[in-house]
Design a protein around this motif. Sequence first.
Motif, PDB file in Angstrom:
ATOM      1  N   ALA A   1       2.628  12.511  -3.958  1.00 60.21           N
ATOM      2  CA  ALA A   1       3.435  13.087  -5.104  1.00 60.21           C
ATOM      3  C   ALA A   1       2.283  13.927  -6.073  1.00 60.21           C
ATOM      4  O   ALA A   1       2.758  14.852  -6.312  1.00 60.21           O
ATOM      5  CB  ALA A   1       4.250  12.141  -6.230  1.00 60.21           C
ATOM      6  N   ALA A   2       1.106  13.115  -6.365  1.00 54.84           N
ATOM      7  CA  ALA A   2       0.153  13.910  -7.179  1.00 54.84           C
ATOM      8  C   ALA A   2      -0.291  15.150  -6.425  1.00 54.84           C
ATOM      9  O   ALA A   2      -0.365  16.082  -7.102  1.00 54.84           O
ATOM     10  CB  ALA A   2      -1.065  12.925  -7.447  1.00 54.84           C
ATOM     11  N   LEU A   3      -0.427  15.029  -5.314  1.00 54.40           N
ATOM     12  CA  LEU A   3      -1.207  16.180  -4.347  1.00 54.40           C
ATOM     13  C   LEU A   3       0.010  17.181  -4.399  1.00 54.40           C
ATOM     14  O   LEU A   3      -0.278  18.290  -4.519  1.00 54.40           O
ATOM     15  CB  LEU A   3      -1.363  15.673  -3.135  1.00 54.40           C
TER      16      LEU A   3
ATOM     17  N   ILE B   1       0.997  -1.390  -0.241  1.00 51.37           N
ATOM     18  CA  ILE B   1      -0.092   0.025   0.004  1.00 51.37           C
ATOM     19  C   ILE B   1       0.736   1.120  -0.197  1.00 51.37           C
ATOM     20  O   ILE B   1       0.538   2.131  -0.487  1.00 51.37           O
ATOM     21  CB  ILE B   1      -0.875  -0.081   1.306  1.00 51.37           C
ATOM     22  N   LEU B   2       2.158   1.239   0.453  1.00 48.58           N
ATOM     23  CA  LEU B   2       2.975   2.328   0.572  1.00 48.58           C
ATOM     24  C   LEU B   2       3.188   2.851  -0.762  1.00 48.58           C
ATOM     25  O   LEU B   2       3.265   4.097  -0.882  1.00 48.58           O
ATOM     26  CB  LEU B   2       4.388   1.820   1.176  1.00 48.58           C
ATOM     27  N   VAL B   3       3.260   1.965  -1.841  1.00 46.69           N
ATOM     28  CA  VAL B   3       3.406   2.625  -3.479  1.00 46.69           C
ATOM     29  C   VAL B   3       2.312   3.537  -3.516  1.00 46.69           C
ATOM     30  O   VAL B   3       2.551   4.648  -4.171  1.00 46.69           O
ATOM     31  CB  VAL B   3       3.607   1.387  -4.366  1.00 46.69           C
ATOM     32  N   TYR B   4       1.050   3.092  -3.407  1.00 46.20           N
ATOM     33  CA  TYR B   4      -0.018   3.957  -3.754  1.00 46.20           C
ATOM     34  C   TYR B   4      -0.163   5.219  -2.784  1.00 46.20           C
ATOM     35  O   TYR B   4      -0.741   6.376  -3.422  1.00 46.20           O
ATOM     36  CB  TYR B   4      -1.364   3.005  -3.431  1.00 46.20           C
ATOM     37  N   VAL B   5       0.242   4.964  -1.567  1.00 49.15           N
ATOM     38  CA  VAL B   5       0.393   6.255  -0.714  1.00 49.15           C
ATOM     39  C   VAL B   5       1.337   7.301  -1.240  1.00 49.15           C
ATOM     40  O   VAL B   5       0.997   8.592  -1.336  1.00 49.15           O
ATOM     41  CB  VAL B   5       0.520   5.692   0.828  1.00 49.15           C
TER      42      VAL B   5
END
Length: 61
Positions: A46-48, A37-41
């Motif tokens: 980064a997107a934010l 899940i750390l990859v998605y977080v």
Amino acid sequence: MSYNNEEELDPAGSTQKFQRFVAENREEEEAEPRRPILVYVGVGVAALLVIGLIVFWVLTA
């Protein structure tokens, strides 16, 4: 040309035998490996940050 007599008598017989074989010899399905899940977080953060920088540059220009 003659085929196997069993298939001529009951064409669905082989299918039923196969389904029974599968039902009686079930193996435990291997669980899929969980994705971290750390990859998605990290991607979300980064997107934010990128969106925040764009908004900052637009407001200060």
